[in-house]
Design a protein around this motif. Sequence first.
Motif, PDB file in Angstrom:
ATOM      1  N   ASP A 175       0.824  -1.213   0.000  1.00 45.35           N
ATOM      2  CA  ASP A 175       0.000   0.000   0.000  1.00 45.35           C
ATOM      3  C   ASP A 175       0.861   1.268   0.000  1.00 45.35           C
ATOM      4  O   ASP A 175       0.447   2.310   0.517  1.00 45.35           O
ATOM      5  CB  ASP A 175      -0.944   0.004   1.198  1.00 45.35           C
ATOM      6  N   ARG A 179      -0.445   5.014   1.138  1.00 40.94           N
ATOM      7  CA  ARG A 179       0.114   5.653   2.328  1.00 40.94           C
ATOM      8  C   ARG A 179       0.700   7.033   2.023  1.00 40.94           C
ATOM      9  O   ARG A 179       0.579   7.957   2.829  1.00 40.94           O
ATOM     10  CB  ARG A 179       1.235   4.785   2.914  1.00 40.94           C
ATOM     11  N   THR A 180       1.361   7.170   0.883  1.00 45.35           N
ATOM     12  CA  THR A 180       2.114   8.397   0.606  1.00 45.35           C
ATOM     13  C   THR A 180       1.280   9.488  -0.051  1.00 45.35           C
ATOM     14  O   THR A 180       1.407  10.667   0.302  1.00 45.35           O
ATOM     15  CB  THR A 180       3.335   8.090  -0.271  1.00 45.35           C
TER      16      THR A 180
END
Length: 499
Positions: A175, A179-180
């Motif tokens: 993921d 996430r970023t």
Amino acid sequence: MIHLIYVKNIISRTVGGTFQELSFAVRVRNVGFGKQVEVHWAGENGVWQVTPAEFRSELPDGEEVWVAETAIPLTRQSAIPGNIQFAARLTHDGISHWDSRQGQNYTLDADSGIVVLEPVDMRVVGCRPRLAPGMVALPIEVAVRSAVGPEAVTVHWTTDGWATQHATQAHYRRDHWDRTVGSNARNPNRYGWEVWAARIPLQHAYRVEIAVECRARAGQFWDNRSGRNYAARRGTLKVLTLNLHTYQEEDQLRKFARVARAIRERDIGIVCLQEVGENWNDGAGDWASNAARIINSHLPEPYHLHTDWAHLGFEAYREGVAILSRYPFVYTDSGYISDSRDPYDIHARKVVMAQVQAPYFGRLNVFSAHLSWPSGGFYPQFERLHQWAAEKQTPDVMGTLLCGDFNIPAGSEAYRAIVDTGDYEDQFLKVMSGRVFHKIFRERAPNALDLLARDGRIDYIWLRQGNRLRAIGAEELFTDHCYGRVSDHSGYLVEFEPR
């Protein structure tokens, strides 16, 4: 001549909105100044766009890395591009070179992450050469070909030129993109590339160098930028010296605006000016007409300014010297270095001095000087300046710079007098002609000064030997081909980094 390295296609969803972010890294042959590098791309609507690339770093064998980036917002009125096709172009001297996959163009699906287009199994992506102010950790992304079976990715790094080194483990997460940047991109993607990520704890380091190691089922792989390592650093210190010629050119306001434009565009931090004029006004002066003040007023954010005048110039002006600094002054000083202090004597000469506090560089002593020619008092004037600078050189001073119009030709006997002190070195020469610099200042070779016979300079930026600055770039400004003439002198710019 030009080859695409990697491409990134991500749809980010953040509180600021939804954007399609495109990034293209390109390897180009360094064919000289004046080249243009750009990426041509089109989305699903078939409309071609052109995104200019900017220089990022040098590579061995005369190659460079350029990167083109753009972010397209999703709005009520316009869609994002979606799937894209693209090609890269290098243009120089009217000749274009393409990397367009033999005319078929490259393609990449929307929100597909990163794809490396070179025949390698691992590539560091998105490493910018400039560390932002206040940044205390550097994010690193590494694209690895899934087929090699990566088991561990390690970022090896140093902040002191490998005197000491550290190792930080990168992490693989499916993921990663969610996430970023809130993206739905898969990791690995359908093109067979997966992203590993790490954060390097910089704290307050000025510079970091990086090499990446991957241990995989297929073996061990390295990406160290073809032996040069990836590097990022804080901002450099750029110093300019320029004799303004005391209101002797036509259209002075345009001239001052042009000087300010160069300061802004070249991101110059310290400016030393000579022949800074203001109306004589029976010796009382006229601050509104002060050339340094006017230049400063054209800057987006005014610099700290220190100026003083020495004598009547051109029968109509108070003529002096000045220092403009983006960085705050710790203290300032000024004084005569000439025998004469008569304001009606052209050989009455003052120097202004400022100690500045520059981030990551520390305290610097800067002198802006306009000395007489040798027959008019240069030798005793320089001796006083030399002594003054020595008295100000305390242990907390990282560098002392003597800048200005010294009225002595490069390679002359007066120039030799400065060389023979063993205390100061010509920084413009050091960058522009390292071989000649070495013969003069290191080897002290007989007749070495003859190599400067066609140099033509009388304006210099001298750095005290042993100081903790390193000159890494230089440029002559205000010539016919660079901003145009603003004086009977050129400007000389030198770029420094801390040792």
